[in-house]
Design an enzyme around this catalytic site. Structure first.
Site, PDB file in Angstrom:
ATOM      1  N   TYR A 117      -7.529 -17.719 -18.002  1.00  0.00           N
ATOM      2  CA  TYR A 117      -8.475 -17.685 -16.876  1.00  0.00           C
ATOM      3  C   TYR A 117      -7.956 -18.528 -15.714  1.00  0.00           C
ATOM      4  CZ  TYR A 117     -11.985 -15.556 -19.966  1.00  0.00           C
ATOM      5  OH  TYR A 117     -12.655 -14.707 -20.796  1.00  0.00           O
ATOM      6  N   GLU A 125      -6.375 -26.478  -2.141  1.00  0.00           N
ATOM      7  CA  GLU A 125      -6.526 -25.120  -1.589  1.00  0.00           C
ATOM      8  C   GLU A 125      -7.347 -24.263  -2.555  1.00  0.00           C
ATOM      9  OE1 GLU A 125      -5.454 -23.970   1.547  1.00  0.00           O
ATOM     10  OE2 GLU A 125      -6.716 -22.284   0.946  1.00  0.00           O
ATOM     11  N   GLU A 137     -15.535 -21.870  -0.784  1.00  0.00           N
ATOM     12  CA  GLU A 137     -15.825 -20.758   0.142  1.00  0.00           C
ATOM     13  C   GLU A 137     -16.557 -19.630  -0.576  1.00  0.00           C
ATOM     14  OE1 GLU A 137     -11.944 -21.033   3.130  1.00  0.00           O
ATOM     15  OE2 GLU A 137     -12.161 -19.323   1.780  1.00  0.00           O
ATOM     16  N   ASP A 156     -16.180 -26.435   6.231  1.00  0.00           N
ATOM     17  CA  ASP A 156     -15.307 -27.230   7.116  1.00  0.00           C
ATOM     18  C   ASP A 156     -14.768 -28.466   6.401  1.00  0.00           C
ATOM     19  OD1 ASP A 156     -15.818 -25.372   9.023  1.00  0.00           O
ATOM     20  OD2 ASP A 156     -17.033 -26.644  10.323  1.00  0.00           O
TER      21      ASP A 156
HETATM   22  N1  LIG Z   1     -22.182 -18.830   6.216  1.00  0.00           N
HETATM   23  C1  LIG Z   1     -21.639 -19.587   7.190  1.00  0.00           C
HETATM   24  N2  LIG Z   1     -22.420 -20.370   7.944  1.00  0.00           N
HETATM   25  C2  LIG Z   1     -21.894 -21.148   8.920  1.00  0.00           C
HETATM   26  N3  LIG Z   1     -20.593 -21.209   9.231  1.00  0.00           N
HETATM   27  C3  LIG Z   1     -19.747 -20.481   8.500  1.00  0.00           C
HETATM   28  C4  LIG Z   1     -20.219 -19.622   7.446  1.00  0.00           C
HETATM   29  N4  LIG Z   1     -19.143 -19.002   6.881  1.00  0.00           N
HETATM   30  C5  LIG Z   1     -18.082 -19.453   7.550  1.00  0.00           C
HETATM   31  N5  LIG Z   1     -18.421 -20.336   8.520  1.00  0.00           N
HETATM   32  C6  LIG Z   1     -17.516 -21.030   9.461  1.00  0.00           C
HETATM   33  O1  LIG Z   1     -16.347 -20.234   9.645  1.00  0.00           O
HETATM   34  C7  LIG Z   1     -15.202 -20.953   9.179  1.00  0.00           C
HETATM   35  C8  LIG Z   1     -14.261 -19.995   8.478  1.00  0.00           C
HETATM   36  O2  LIG Z   1     -14.928 -19.502   7.335  1.00  0.00           O
HETATM   37  P1  LIG Z   1     -14.263 -18.463   6.329  1.00  0.00           P
HETATM   38  O3  LIG Z   1     -15.177 -18.251   5.188  1.00  0.00           O
HETATM   39  O4  LIG Z   1     -13.824 -17.273   7.105  1.00  0.00           O
HETATM   40  O5  LIG Z   1     -13.051 -19.285   5.854  1.00  0.00           O
HETATM   41  P2  LIG Z   1     -11.537 -18.873   6.036  1.00  0.00           P
HETATM   42  O6  LIG Z   1     -11.238 -18.618   7.464  1.00  0.00           O
HETATM   43  O7  LIG Z   1     -11.288 -17.805   5.053  1.00  0.00           O
HETATM   44  O8  LIG Z   1     -10.907 -20.242   5.589  1.00  0.00           O
HETATM   45  P3  LIG Z   1      -9.490 -20.398   4.922  1.00  0.00           P
HETATM   46  O9  LIG Z   1      -8.542 -20.130   6.045  1.00  0.00           O
HETATM   47  O10 LIG Z   1      -9.502 -21.818   4.418  1.00  0.00           O
HETATM   48  O11 LIG Z   1      -9.437 -19.381   3.802  1.00  0.00           O
HETATM   49  C9  LIG Z   1     -15.751 -22.050   8.257  1.00  0.00           C
HETATM   50  O12 LIG Z   1     -14.882 -23.166   8.192  1.00  0.00           O
HETATM   51  C10 LIG Z   1     -17.069 -22.379   8.927  1.00  0.00           C
HETATM   52  O13 LIG Z   1     -16.883 -23.255  10.042  1.00  0.00           O
END
Ligand SMILES: Nc1ncnc2c1ncn2[C@@H]1O[C@H](COP(=O)(O)OP(=O)(O)OP(=O)(O)O)[C@@H](O)[C@H]1O
Length: 164
Positions: free
Chosen positions: A10, A63, A70, A89
């Site tokens: 897993y 990571e 996430e 964040d």
């Molecule tokens: N449900 C939410 N509510 C508020 N802000 C959000 C939400 N989802 C994402 N964000 C904002 O958007 C940003 C990017 O989120 P996302 O889930 O797309 O991560 P990511 O770009 O895939 O990150 P990584 O590059 O680390 O994989 C987050 O850091 C946050 O600031």
């Protein structure tokens, strides 16, 4: 014993999933592979190799924790929520701190050994404490995880809001 093997399986799946779906994880993995390869062929002391391995493990671990956070946040809400933003964040910031540290560690360890390159004597790879065997095993494990990640991508990864 079977349970232990299953839990390794897993964990291996989780790492391959993160590699298949997260662009940043692929960047960390590639950088880690190059640095571990350099640590194998360039003459650097064991204590410095442990610092390199620890820094790499910290980045890759964080990571994966970031990816897990996430996904949990996306599972709880896909609407904008200030707490979801803070959770994502802060998790991303943890990866950034570890990545900046890893770059600093790599620079401090390699800057005077690459120009000119101070090659490792090949004897030291196969003598106790078998540093070459250890590092090459880590590289093989990374290749295995990468191969599995490619399979996940070819099969079509699960569509999910987080990652790219
Ligand atoms: N449900 C939410 N509510 C508020 N802000 C959000 C939400 N989802 C994402 N964000 C904002 O958007 C940003 C990017 O989120 P996302 O889930 O797309 O991560 P990511 O770009 O895939 O990150 P990584 O590059 O680390 O994989 C987050 O850091 C946050 O600031």
């Amino acid at each position: 014993m079977k349970g232990l093997l299953r839990s390794f399986h897993y964990a291996f799946d989780g790492m391959a999933y993160a590699l298949a779906t997260q662009r940043n994880m692929r960047i960390h993995f590639l950088a880690a592979f190059v640095v571990i390869f350099l640590a194998t062929v360039v003459s650097i002391p064991i204590l410095q190799i442990t610092t390199v391995l620890f820094s790499i493990a910290l980045v890759i671990t964080l990571e994966m924790v970031n990816t897990a956070i996430e996904h949990v946040v996306d599972m709880v809400t896909e609407d904008f929520h200030p707490l979801a933003k803070i959770a994502k964040d802060v998790a991303a910031a943890a990866v950034l701190v570890a990545a900046v540290n890893a770059v600093a560690v790599a620079y401090l360890i390699f800057y005077d050994k690459l120009n000119p390159v101070q090659w490792r004597s090949m004897d030291t790879l196969v003598q106790p404490p078998f540093i070459g065997v250890l590092l090459i095993s880590v590289l093989c494990l990374m290749v295995a995880v990468s191969g599995y990640a490619v399979r996940i991508r070819l099969r079509g990864k699960d569509v999910h809001p987080s990652g790219s």
